[in-house]
Enzyme design. Structure first.
Site, PDB file in Angstrom:
ATOM      1  CG  HIS A  62      35.296  38.904  49.206  1.00 54.06           C
ATOM      2  ND1 HIS A  62      36.023  38.412  48.163  1.00 54.06           N
ATOM      3  CD2 HIS A  62      34.781  40.077  48.809  1.00 54.06           C
ATOM      4  CE1 HIS A  62      35.910  39.237  47.154  1.00 54.06           C
ATOM      5  NE2 HIS A  62      35.172  40.255  47.508  1.00 54.06           N
ATOM      6  CB  CYS A  99      30.412  54.401  48.340  1.00 57.34           C
ATOM      7  SG  CYS A  99      30.580  53.708  46.691  1.00 57.34           S
TER       8      CYS A  99
HETATM    9  C1  PEP Z   1      35.069  50.979  45.221  1.00 56.01           C
HETATM   10  O1  PEP Z   1      35.576  50.429  44.250  1.00 56.01           O
HETATM   11  O2  PEP Z   1      35.509  52.004  45.743  1.00 56.01           O
HETATM   12  C2  PEP Z   1      33.845  50.430  45.829  1.00 56.01           C
HETATM   13  C3  PEP Z   1      33.176  51.122  46.713  1.00 56.01           C
HETATM   14  O3  PEP Z   1      33.444  49.196  45.493  1.00 56.01           O
HETATM   15  P1  PEP Z   1      34.213  47.847  45.880  1.00 56.01           P
HETATM   16  O4  PEP Z   1      35.158  48.172  46.999  1.00 56.01           O
HETATM   17  O5  PEP Z   1      33.155  46.883  46.287  1.00 56.01           O
HETATM   18  O6  PEP Z   1      34.888  47.486  44.621  1.00 56.01           O
END
Ligand code: PEP
Ligand code: MG
Length: 753
Positions: free
Chosen positions: A366, A679
């Protein structure tokens, strides 16, 4: 002599006097060996200094032949002296010549000496040299003598490093800390940072080594230990993670060590040899650090690290500097830390930070997310960064490649200055193109969205020229808070996000906590495999109160506007159905209480658990949209921890298996007219983004800095040609990655990737 202590107290005082004398470095070293030999009742005392390329050079001796000085040399690992340097441990031998590592150096005339005691000259866990005493008679040096020589070596180390010993005047003395180092770690945040090192938790420089009054120092040590223990206990009791992103485990380990008898005993013994309390802490830390360097078991290394941290805390208790002031940060600071929580990074004055170097930290940690949001160059997994770097050292951080240059040579620095200029020029070009549409050469529009999660991200929406926010990670706000944010606080944040978006779509994601995303105030059970654990939608459905509060805040914030909300880690249709039911219930509640509802509430599922790929038809009938979380999807498809750098190179997101899964998703979504976005991080890389477009994706969400380069790629791509090529490649690809073939395609078609 006060306190009636034995040991090198007198010697240390004499050494200090020698240091004050106006003589040159060689003469000073010569005097030092004479003093030590006399004090230890040894016929020989020699100082070996570690020079370039791991060569230990005899720099001063009492007892060996003077012509050997600056002539006798041993490699690290060779001979007894080399062995001590390598192991960073004392060697105490009644008969040196019987030892298998003994190397005979005829020029020294040492064959007449049988017993041998050598200790490393350590500073910050580094070996700077070796200090040796020898005697003619066969004898084993007592434990007190070993301790005394170690303490003396520490003093010698301070002399080397403090500049009191004029290093320039002694050209043969070389200290590793003056050398340049080039290390490569994990690229966490893509930017370039040039500046000077600032320790997140500054090392206390111990200037006062020698105790005036040993009893008094013992008392100081005891009181500092009490305060340290009390502070750890109260952190644990408060459930406070010290804002440090520190895990409860770490605090538990701290507590265990703080009460560890062995540790305390060693500290007390060091004081009883005549050191001040803080020098004693450093002395003991030196040993642990040396052990840490040799330790290959990651668990034990981690524990030694904890112990080192604990030593630093104790040091601060002693010196009375518990907190570091962040306000007088020099400009162009590169922050150096073992690890750091996201909130701590936000505490710094953003304008003054150029980069971040961590010993730990992975791309999905993070603090990396926050560094990216702030546009700060960050590199993680730089082992031994704290040992190799000194405060104020010039540092270059390349957050694109993961390179860190410590005390770079002039040509390296010049190259980077040029690179910064080049980037600035490229950025200026991107800025010019910001308002150009993301339309392919053959006229197909591609929606380019940004991932966000903090209010500091919001200006990026406009700066990047993106079409909206494709993923708003709501959990980041929760992770930075010390208490569970109330409805009103949440509502305020969400409303601000929608205000800034000003009509452009925003897709909120419901709390994705659990796994590595720990909320300090939310008690959760310990899990063997947190990534596969009680997290995301699983936790939301078991504790619907959290989801309801969040839905309430979101719907209130989006009153009379459009609300898009998606659920993370959906693994079957019923989970989505149940989550939707929670939202419906909350809607009814708001209506009942007279709140205005959003104009539309659109609900989606993230596709990131492989199981759901085999239930996609059913899911697509129920959802309003889907969004592929390729970070997790790839991690679970390959069963390879996304945060583990050892595995990063092994599994390619452009491998045929991943591409087939992604193709399947977009084909099914298109066939059922369900909007689909991707995403994950792969959308941020132009080549990967090109592949996604080739598979049929027309909406992708990425880190803000990627929008401009991805847009440049889109505008130079002929999508018809690309799709035909991808279809062919996928058909005749047997196994493995399509990366090189896609790269060839991009090159042949002049597509900037
Ligand atoms: C993913 O898992 O690709 C995602 C976009 O969410 P995070 O990176 O927050 O787990
Ligand atoms: Mg995910």
């Amino acid at each position: 002599m006060r306190g009636g202590h034995p040991g090198p107290w007198l010697l240390l005082r004499r050494l200090r006097e020698v240091m004050a004398e106006p003589v040159d470095a060689q003469e000073r070293l010569d005097k030092i060996v004479v003093l030590i030999a006399a004090n230890m009742v040894a016929e020989v005392c020699s100082v070996y200094v570690l020079r370039e390329h791991g060569v230990l050079e005899l720099c001063a001796t009492q007892g060996l032949k003077q012509e050997a000085v600056h002539t006798s040399k041993l490699r690290i690992g060779k001979g007894l002296v080399g062995l001590i340097a390598e192991l960073a441990e004392p060697l105490n031998l009644p008969n040196a010549q019987e030892h298998p590592s003994f190397a005979y150096l005829p020029e020294t005339g040492e064959e007449i000496y049988q017993s041998f005691l050598g200790v490393p000259i350590l500073r910050g866990g580094h070996t700077l040299g070796v200090l040796v005493v020898q005697n003619r008679v066969k004898r084993t040096y007592s434990e007190e003598e070993v301790e005394a020589l170690q303490t003396t070596a520490m003093m010698v180390a301070e002399l080397f490093a403090s500049g009191e010993l004029d290093i320039d005047a002694a050209p043969d003395i070389d200290i590793r800390h003056l050398r340049s180092h080039h290390l490569t770690g994990a690229a966490l945040s893509d930017a370039l940072g040039l500046g000077h090192a600032v320790f997140h938790e500054p090392r206390i420089v111990v200037r006062n080594l020698i105790a005036e009054d040993v009893e008094y120092e013992q008392k100081r040590l005891g009181e500092a230990l009490d305060r340290l223990r009390a502070s750890i206990d109260s952190m644990l009791a408060r459930g406070d993670m010290a804002g440090a992103g520190e895990h409860r485990d770490v605090l538990d380990a701290y507590r265990m060590f703080a009460h560890d008898r062995g540790w305390t005993k060693r500290l007390r013994e060091a004081v009883s040899t005549g050191l001040t309390a803080e020098a004693a802490v450093e002395r003991v830390q030196n040993d642990y650090r040396a052990r840490m360097m040799r330790q290959t078991d990651p668990y034990l290394r981690e524990r030694l690290h904890d112990l080192d941290d604990l030593g630093n805390r104790l040091q601060r208790e002693l010196v009375g500097a518990p907190n570091v002031s962040r306000s007088d940060l020099p400009k162009d600071s590169i922050i150096i830390a073992r690890t750091m929580g996201p909130a701590e990074l936000l505490d710094y004055d953003r304008e003054r930070i150029r980069g971040l170097v961590l010993e730990e930290g992975s791309a999905t940690s993070h603090v990396a997310v926050v560094a990216k949001a702030l546009g700060i160059a960050a590199v993680g997994q730089i082992e031994r960064a704290l040992d190799l770097i000194d405060e104020s050292d010039p540092i270059i951080v390349d957050g694109q490649t993961g390179d860190v240059h410590i005390r770079p040579a002039a040509d390296v620095e010049a190259a980077y200055v040029e690179k910064v200029r080049f980037r600035a020029r490229r950025q200026a070009q991107y800025d010019k193109d910001r308002d150009l549409p993301a339309i392919s050469k053959d006229g197909t529009p591609v929606a380019l969205l940004v991932n966000a999660g903090l209010l500091v991200d919001l200006p990026h929406l406009r700066e990047s020229g993106a079409d909206g926010i494709g993923l708003f990670r709501t959990e980041l706000q929760f992770m930075l808070a010390t208490n569970l944010p109330r409805v009103r606080e949440q509502e305020r944040v969400y409303a601000q996000v929608l205000d800034v978006a000003a009509g452009r779509p925003v897709t909120f994601r419901s709390l994705d906590v659990g796994g590595d995303k720990v909320l300090p105030y939310l008690r959760s059970p310990r899990e063997e495999n947190p990534a596969l654990g009680w997290r995301a939608i699983r936790l939301a459905l078991d504790r619907p109160g959290l989801l309801r509060i969040q839905a309430r805040a979101l719907m209130r914030a989006a009153a009379k506007r459009d609300l898009r909300l998606m659920f993370p880690m959906v693994s079957d249709v019923t989970e989505f159905r149940d989550a939707r039911a929670v939202i419906e219930r909350e809607k009814a509640y708001l209506v009942h209480h007279g709140y205005a509802l959003p104009e539309t509430v659109t609900l989606g599922a993230m596709i990131e658990v492989p199981a759901v790929l085999f239930e996609l038809d059913a899911l697509l009938e129920e959802v309003d949209f889907i969004s592929v979380g390729s970070n997790d999807l790839v991690q679970f498809m390959f069963a390879a921890d996304r945060g583990n750098p050892r595995l990063n190179a092994r599994f390619d997101t452009l491998s045929i298996s991943v591409l087939r899964a992604l193709a399947n998703i977009v084909e099914k979504a298109d066939a059922t007219n369900v909007p689909v976005t991707l995403c994950g991080e792969m959308a941020s890389r132009p080549l990967e983004a090109m592949a996604l477009i080739g598979l049929g994706y027309r909406s992708i969400s990425m880190t803000p800095a990627a929008v401009a380069p991805v847009k440049a790629m889109v505008r130079e791509t002929n999508i018809d040609v690309l799709q035909a090529e991808m279809a062919d490649l996928m058909k005749d690809a047997g196994t493995g990655s399509l990366r090189s073939r896609l790269l060839d395609f991009a090159r042949q078609n002049d597509i900037p990737v």
